[in-house]
Write a protein that holds these residues in place. Structure first.
Motif, PDB file in Angstrom:
ATOM      1  N   LEU A   1      20.732  11.346  21.264  1.00 42.17           N
ATOM      2  CA  LEU A   1      20.158  12.578  20.713  1.00 42.17           C
ATOM      3  C   LEU A   1      18.629  12.508  20.703  1.00 42.17           C
ATOM      4  N   LEU A   2      18.094  11.362  20.334  1.00 43.36           N
ATOM      5  CA  LEU A   2      16.635  11.196  20.310  1.00 43.36           C
ATOM      6  C   LEU A   2      16.040  11.314  21.714  1.00 43.36           C
ATOM      7  N   GLU A   3      16.694  10.664  22.687  1.00 41.17           N
ATOM      8  CA  GLU A   3      16.186  10.703  24.070  1.00 41.17           C
ATOM      9  C   GLU A   3      16.290  12.102  24.671  1.00 41.17           C
ATOM     10  N   THR A   4      17.329  12.846  24.275  1.00 40.57           N
ATOM     11  CA  THR A   4      17.553  14.171  24.862  1.00 40.57           C
ATOM     12  C   THR A   4      16.673  15.238  24.236  1.00 40.57           C
ATOM     13  N   LEU A   5      16.559  15.219  22.897  1.00 37.38           N
ATOM     14  CA  LEU A   5      15.874  16.310  22.210  1.00 37.38           C
ATOM     15  C   LEU A   5      14.422  16.011  21.861  1.00 37.38           C
ATOM     16  N   TRP A   6      14.074  14.732  21.683  1.00 37.38           N
ATOM     17  CA  TRP A   6      12.684  14.379  21.331  1.00 37.38           C
ATOM     18  C   TRP A   6      12.198  13.223  22.211  1.00 37.38           C
ATOM     19  N   PRO A   7      12.242  13.383  23.526  1.00 35.31           N
ATOM     20  CA  PRO A   7      11.920  12.251  24.417  1.00 35.31           C
ATOM     21  C   PRO A   7      10.462  11.817  24.368  1.00 35.31           C
ATOM     22  N   ASP A   8       9.574  12.702  23.966  1.00 37.11           N
ATOM     23  CA  ASP A   8       8.133  12.384  24.020  1.00 37.11           C
ATOM     24  C   ASP A   8       7.549  11.944  22.686  1.00 37.11           C
ATOM     25  N   TYR A   9       8.404  11.696  21.697  1.00 37.12           N
ATOM     26  CA  TYR A   9       7.927  11.316  20.366  1.00 37.12           C
ATOM     27  C   TYR A   9       8.220   9.844  20.098  1.00 37.12           C
ATOM     28  N   PRO A  10       7.373   9.184  19.298  1.00 38.01           N
ATOM     29  CA  PRO A  10       7.684   7.814  18.858  1.00 38.01           C
ATOM     30  C   PRO A  10       9.019   7.831  18.116  1.00 38.01           C
ATOM     31  N   LYS A  11       9.716   6.704  18.176  1.00 34.66           N
ATOM     32  CA  LYS A  11      11.074   6.675  17.641  1.00 34.66           C
ATOM     33  C   LYS A  11      11.130   7.036  16.162  1.00 34.66           C
ATOM     34  N   ASP A  12      10.210   6.505  15.362  1.00 30.40           N
ATOM     35  CA  ASP A  12      10.260   6.771  13.928  1.00 30.40           C
ATOM     36  C   ASP A  12      10.058   8.253  13.622  1.00 30.40           C
ATOM     37  N   LYS A  13       9.139   8.892  14.379  1.00 26.23           N
ATOM     38  CA  LYS A  13       8.897  10.316  14.173  1.00 26.23           C
ATOM     39  C   LYS A  13      10.087  11.145  14.661  1.00 26.23           C
ATOM     40  N   ALA A  14      10.637  10.765  15.811  1.00 22.91           N
ATOM     41  CA  ALA A  14      11.797  11.473  16.356  1.00 22.91           C
ATOM     42  C   ALA A  14      12.986  11.367  15.403  1.00 22.91           C
ATOM     43  N   LEU A  15      13.152  10.203  14.784  1.00 23.83           N
ATOM     44  CA  LEU A  15      14.250   9.992  13.846  1.00 23.83           C
ATOM     45  C   LEU A  15      14.108  10.914  12.628  1.00 23.83           C
ATOM     46  N   THR A  16      12.889  11.073  12.163  1.00 23.29           N
ATOM     47  CA  THR A  16      12.641  11.986  11.042  1.00 23.29           C
ATOM     48  C   THR A  16      13.007  13.420  11.437  1.00 23.29           C
ATOM     49  N   TYR A  17      12.600  13.808  12.642  1.00 26.85           N
ATOM     50  CA  TYR A  17      12.925  15.153  13.127  1.00 26.85           C
ATOM     51  C   TYR A  17      14.441  15.343  13.236  1.00 26.85           C
ATOM     52  N   LEU A  18      15.135  14.313  13.698  1.00 26.68           N
ATOM     53  CA  LEU A  18      16.593  14.413  13.834  1.00 26.68           C
ATOM     54  C   LEU A  18      17.246  14.649  12.479  1.00 26.68           C
ATOM     55  N   HIS A  19      16.882  13.838  11.482  1.00 28.27           N
ATOM     56  CA  HIS A  19      17.484  13.982  10.153  1.00 28.27           C
ATOM     57  C   HIS A  19      17.193  15.361   9.560  1.00 28.27           C
ATOM     58  N   THR A  20      15.953  15.816   9.738  1.00 31.35           N
ATOM     59  CA  THR A  20      15.583  17.143   9.227  1.00 31.35           C
ATOM     60  C   THR A  20      16.379  18.235   9.921  1.00 31.35           C
ATOM     61  N   THR A  21      16.542  18.103  11.237  1.00 30.82           N
ATOM     62  CA  THR A  21      17.228  19.128  12.028  1.00 30.82           C
ATOM     63  C   THR A  21      18.720  19.165  11.714  1.00 30.82           C
ATOM     64  N   VAL A  22      19.333  17.990  11.541  1.00 26.78           N
ATOM     65  CA  VAL A  22      20.749  17.946  11.153  1.00 26.78           C
ATOM     66  C   VAL A  22      20.943  18.668   9.821  1.00 26.78           C
ATOM     67  N   SER A  23      20.027  18.427   8.889  1.00 26.15           N
ATOM     68  CA  SER A  23      20.103  19.083   7.581  1.00 26.15           C
ATOM     69  C   SER A  23      19.999  20.606   7.722  1.00 26.15           C
ATOM     70  N   GLN A  24      19.122  21.061   8.609  1.00 27.64           N
ATOM     71  CA  GLN A  24      18.962  22.501   8.833  1.00 27.64           C
ATOM     72  C   GLN A  24      20.246  23.122   9.392  1.00 27.64           C
ATOM     73  N   VAL A  25      20.858  22.428  10.336  1.00 27.98           N
ATOM     74  CA  VAL A  25      22.104  22.938  10.930  1.00 27.98           C
ATOM     75  C   VAL A  25      23.202  23.002   9.874  1.00 27.98           C
ATOM     76  N   ARG A  26      23.325  21.948   9.076  1.00 26.32           N
ATOM     77  CA  ARG A  26      24.372  21.922   8.044  1.00 26.32           C
ATOM     78  C   ARG A  26      24.209  23.065   7.046  1.00 26.32           C
ATOM     79  N   LYS A  27      22.985  23.341   6.647  1.00 30.58           N
ATOM     80  CA  LYS A  27      22.745  24.439   5.706  1.00 30.58           C
ATOM     81  C   LYS A  27      23.140  25.782   6.316  1.00 30.58           C
TER      82      LYS A  27
END
Length: 353
Positions: free
Chosen positions: A160-186
């Motif tokens: 998911l990180l490689e597909t959706l946030w390929p140009d971001y550092p891993k720690d930043k991409a991971l933060t974006y992933l968690h935030t985005t999952v939360s948005q979808v769930r809501k």
């Protein structure tokens, strides 16, 4: 009456027409079909084949006066068969068997909802009302679409990180992933668990429980090559009606390209087959409408051009026939720098004559 009296099952529909029953199954989710063997439009075994095409999870109980049908019935995965006249005790055994064989699911008011990915990503309620969700970010929409694309398969966090946030550092991409999952769930909360994002072993998946998915419906119905007949023509029309545009055509998702091409190929194949049948059986106008829509998706298709020319010839509309051929020739020359094939030219000359 016996099923209602038993009280354990909800009757979703009852029909004296096999075609009407198949139409119901094309738009609504059910678990079991009780199916007569001897019917005027098609026999029970043929209807069973169509039902399996629509949804292989639907189980069939045959009702028949002829025990010799039993072997044929079980060849298409019938759950059981009951002989006429129906004995209540024998039916009770079938109902117990259904209870053991099929997990009980709570009937929810949103069972008629469908997620649509042909064209733009949207949701409809099965009653003609359609809407697009208000995604908080474009990535929330893409994450939902990507997980839906993979049909309840677990997708590793790394992918998911490689597909959706390929140009971001891993720690930043991971933060974006968690935030985005939360948005979808809501956003999918209103479906009360029927649409959910699950997490386990560093992987995510999207689960649809009782919510239909137009692409899955289309694929199941087009997995098998069945000859088109008057009995199943309406079934094919309903399936082709699902294709309102290319798969996720409104979005520039590179990961969707392969499936988009595959689905378009399936669609064009079925359009050509159905239009050919319609042309040969007096439905030229309907075939022409179908082919003109398909031509927008495949403007350089000579096979579609051949059928359109043949229909104009059948209708005696030679002015439209010539205009269509000349426009096709100009399109090939302008866009591809080529001439139509010798076969296309020959078919045009035959139609004019």
């Amino acid at each position: 009456m016996m099923l209602l009296a038993d009280g354990r099952f909800q009757v979703e529909g009852k029909y004296t027409s096999a075609l009407a029953g198949l139409e119901h199954l094309a738009r609504s989710k059910v678990d079991v079909v009780f199916l007569d063997m001897d019917m005027p439009e098609m026999n029970g075994l043929e209807a069973g084949e169509h039902i399996q095409q629509l949804d292989s999870k639907i189980r069939i109980v045959y009702i028949t006066a002829y025990s010799e049908y039993a072997i044929d019935a079980f060849e298409i995965h019938a759950l059981d068969y009951v002989l006429k006249p129906i004995d209540p005790d024998r039916l009770a055994k079938t109902l117990h068997y259904i209870e053991r064989s099929i997990p009980v699911r709570e009937v929810k008011s949103s069972d008629d909802w469908r997620v649509r990915c042909f064209g733009y990503l949207s949701f409809d309620d099965g009653a003609g009302s359609e809407r697009q969700l208000k995604w908080k970010t474009a990535k929330a929409q893409e994450l939902f679409a990507y997980l839906l694309h993979h049909r309840e398969r677990w997708m590793a966090k790394e992918i998911l990180l490689e597909t959706l946030w390929p140009d971001y550092p891993k720690d930043k991409a991971l933060t974006y992933l968690h935030t985005t999952v939360s948005q979808v769930r809501k956003l999918v909360k209103e479906w009360q668990g029927q649409i959910s994002v699950e997490y386990a072993l560093d992987s995510y998946r999207l689960v649809l429980d009782g919510i239909r998915f137009d692409v899955s419906e289309f694929e199941r119905a087009t997995d098998r090559e069945l000859a088109i007949t008057e009995q199943n023509r309406l079934f094919y029309e309903n399936i082709l009606a699902l294709y309102r545009g290319d798969y996720l055509e409104g979005y520039d998702y590179p990961w969707a390209e392969t499936l988009r091409s595959n689905l378009l190929e399936r669609y064009l194949n079925r359009v050509i087959r159905l239009a050919t049948y319609e042309m040969e059986h007096g439905f030229e106008r309907k075939a022409l409408e179908r082919l003109k829509f398909a031509q927008q998706k495949a403007p350089y298709s000579e096979e579609i051009c051949h059928l359109v020319l043949a229909i104009y010839a059948l209708q005696g509309d030679y002015a439209s026939l010539s205009r269509h051929y000349e426009a096709f020739v100009k399109l090939l020359q302008a866009d591809l720098g080529i001439e139509p094939s010798q076969e296309t030219t020959s078919i045009y000359n035959q139609c004019i004559q």
